[in-house]
Design a protein around this motif. Structure first.
Motif, PDB file in Angstrom:
ATOM      1  N   GLU A   1       0.835  -1.202   0.000  1.00  0.00           N
ATOM      2  CA  GLU A   1       0.000   0.000   0.000  1.00  0.00           C
ATOM      3  C   GLU A   1       0.871   1.254   0.000  1.00  0.00           C
ATOM      4  OE1 GLU A   1      -3.388   0.404  -0.148  1.00  0.00           O
ATOM      5  OE2 GLU A   1      -3.398  -1.742  -0.625  1.00  0.00           O
ATOM      6  N   ASP A   2       2.116   1.127   0.444  1.00  0.00           N
ATOM      7  CA  ASP A   2       3.014   2.275   0.528  1.00  0.00           C
ATOM      8  C   ASP A   2       4.406   1.889   0.026  1.00  0.00           C
ATOM      9  OD1 ASP A   2       3.732   4.892   1.148  1.00  0.00           O
ATOM     10  OD2 ASP A   2       4.382   4.332   3.170  1.00  0.00           O
ATOM     11  N   PRO A   3       4.570   1.672  -1.308  1.00  0.00           N
ATOM     12  CA  PRO A   3       5.891   1.298  -1.817  1.00  0.00           C
ATOM     13  C   PRO A   3       6.877   2.447  -1.670  1.00  0.00           C
ATOM     14  CG  PRO A   3       4.403   1.757  -3.633  1.00  0.00           C
ATOM     15  CD  PRO A   3       3.581   1.829  -2.370  1.00  0.00           C
ATOM     16  N   GLU A   4       8.142   2.124  -1.699  1.00  0.00           N
ATOM     17  CA  GLU A   4       9.202   3.118  -1.563  1.00  0.00           C
ATOM     18  C   GLU A   4       9.289   4.044  -2.778  1.00  0.00           C
ATOM     19  OE1 GLU A   4      11.189   3.702   1.092  1.00  0.00           O
ATOM     20  OE2 GLU A   4      10.004   2.220   2.157  1.00  0.00           O
ATOM     21  N   ILE A   5       8.896   3.565  -3.939  1.00  0.00           N
ATOM     22  CA  ILE A   5       9.014   4.317  -5.192  1.00  0.00           C
ATOM     23  C   ILE A   5       7.627   4.630  -5.731  1.00  0.00           C
ATOM     24  CG2 ILE A   5       9.836   4.172  -7.591  1.00  0.00           C
ATOM     25  CD1 ILE A   5      12.113   4.396  -5.597  1.00  0.00           C
ATOM     26  N   ASP A   6       7.439   5.881  -6.142  1.00  0.00           N
ATOM     27  CA  ASP A   6       6.151   6.280  -6.705  1.00  0.00           C
ATOM     28  C   ASP A   6       6.034   5.941  -8.182  1.00  0.00           C
ATOM     29  OD1 ASP A   6       5.047   7.325  -4.370  1.00  0.00           O
ATOM     30  OD2 ASP A   6       6.024   9.255  -4.675  1.00  0.00           O
ATOM     31  N   PHE A   7       7.115   6.086  -8.956  1.00  0.00           N
ATOM     32  CA  PHE A   7       7.023   5.864 -10.395  1.00  0.00           C
ATOM     33  C   PHE A   7       8.340   5.307 -10.907  1.00  0.00           C
ATOM     34  CE2 PHE A   7       6.431   6.661 -14.867  1.00  0.00           C
ATOM     35  CZ  PHE A   7       5.070   6.524 -15.027  1.00  0.00           C
TER      36      PHE A   7
ATOM     37  N   GLY B   1       6.642  -0.508  -8.070  1.00  0.00           N
ATOM     38  CA  GLY B   1       6.323   0.782  -7.478  1.00  0.00           C
ATOM     39  C   GLY B   1       4.833   1.072  -7.532  1.00  0.00           C
ATOM     40  N   ARG B   2       4.478   2.295  -7.146  1.00  0.00           N
ATOM     41  CA  ARG B   2       3.082   2.725  -7.179  1.00  0.00           C
ATOM     42  C   ARG B   2       2.571   2.799  -8.612  1.00  0.00           C
ATOM     43  NH1 ARG B   2       1.273   4.638  -2.795  1.00  0.00           N
ATOM     44  NH2 ARG B   2       3.264   5.493  -2.134  1.00  0.00           N
ATOM     45  N   GLY B   3       3.441   3.157  -9.540  1.00  0.00           N
ATOM     46  CA  GLY B   3       3.093   3.247 -10.954  1.00  0.00           C
ATOM     47  C   GLY B   3       4.350   3.171 -11.784  1.00  0.00           C
ATOM     48  N   GLY B   4       4.166   3.092 -13.094  1.00  0.00           N
ATOM     49  CA  GLY B   4       5.332   3.069 -13.963  1.00  0.00           C
ATOM     50  C   GLY B   4       5.004   2.545 -15.340  1.00  0.00           C
ATOM     51  N   MET B   5       6.009   2.577 -16.180  1.00  0.00           N
ATOM     52  CA  MET B   5       5.849   2.089 -17.548  1.00  0.00           C
ATOM     53  C   MET B   5       7.160   1.543 -18.066  1.00  0.00           C
ATOM     54  SD  MET B   5       5.908   5.434 -20.042  1.00  0.00           S
ATOM     55  CE  MET B   5       5.072   6.655 -19.063  1.00  0.00           C
ATOM     56  N   THR B   6       7.037   0.647 -19.027  1.00  0.00           N
ATOM     57  CA  THR B   6       8.182   0.175 -19.783  1.00  0.00           C
ATOM     58  C   THR B   6       8.190   0.918 -21.104  1.00  0.00           C
ATOM     59  OG1 THR B   6       8.150  -2.008 -18.760  1.00  0.00           O
ATOM     60  CG2 THR B   6       9.237  -1.833 -20.897  1.00  0.00           C
ATOM     61  N   VAL B   7       9.350   1.431 -21.478  1.00  0.00           N
ATOM     62  CA  VAL B   7       9.513   2.128 -22.747  1.00  0.00           C
ATOM     63  C   VAL B   7      10.361   1.231 -23.635  1.00  0.00           C
ATOM     64  CG1 VAL B   7      10.373   4.215 -23.877  1.00  0.00           C
ATOM     65  CG2 VAL B   7       9.429   4.349 -21.551  1.00  0.00           C
TER      66      VAL B   7
END
Length: 152
Positions: free
Chosen positions: A32-38, A94-100
């Protein structure tokens, strides 16, 4: 998640050991509270993907960001990962993110054009995230409806 939370074995690969370490540093996964947001996970590929952004379909912030980026550069393609599936992908820690994914690019080479496009995409993304940090998330524009350039 199960593989990340079980005790390491003697014959564990270096990739699995690194995955455990990243999970503890940036996550833990599904916290619920990861260290990394994105998280941006950057890849080059020999496949002719052009600029392809991959993200989890339930991640509305990343969907909004990707919609914003695609509006700025119509050649960007989007791919969504299915909801409710445990994917062993870095951005899911993380809370969010993407692969490019950027391609085509031959092994062991650098293309100045693709490098500049990637740097521009990251700069635009960080500007968007910085702007979003000063807003309430409900004030962000909703993601644009998917265009024919979305794959899943």
């Amino acid at each position: 998640i199960q593989r990340l939370s079980t005790a390491p074995g003697n014959a564990e690969s270096c990739e699995m050991a690194r995955a455990r370490e990243i999970n503890m540093l940036f996550g833990p996964k599904e916290s619920e509270d990861p260290e990394i947001d994105f998280i941006f996970d950057l890849h080059s590929t020999t496949a002719n993907t052009g600029m392809l952004l991959c993200y989890h379909e339930s991640d509305t912030f990343t969907a909004t960001l990707c919609s914003h980026l695609q509006a700025r550069d119509q050649t960007i393609s989007l791919l969504t990962w299915p909801a409710f599936v445990d994917l062993g992908l870095l951005p899911t820690v993380g809370r969010g993110g993407m692969t490019v994914e950027i391609g085509p690019l031959a092994h062991s080479t650098v293309s100045s054009t693709l490098l500049q496009r990637t740097m521009s995409l990251l700069s635009d993304s960080l500007d968007f995230i910085d702007s979003a940090n000063s807003l309430n998330l409900s004030q962000l524009p909703p993601p644009m409806p998917p265009t024919p350039r979305v794959f899943s």
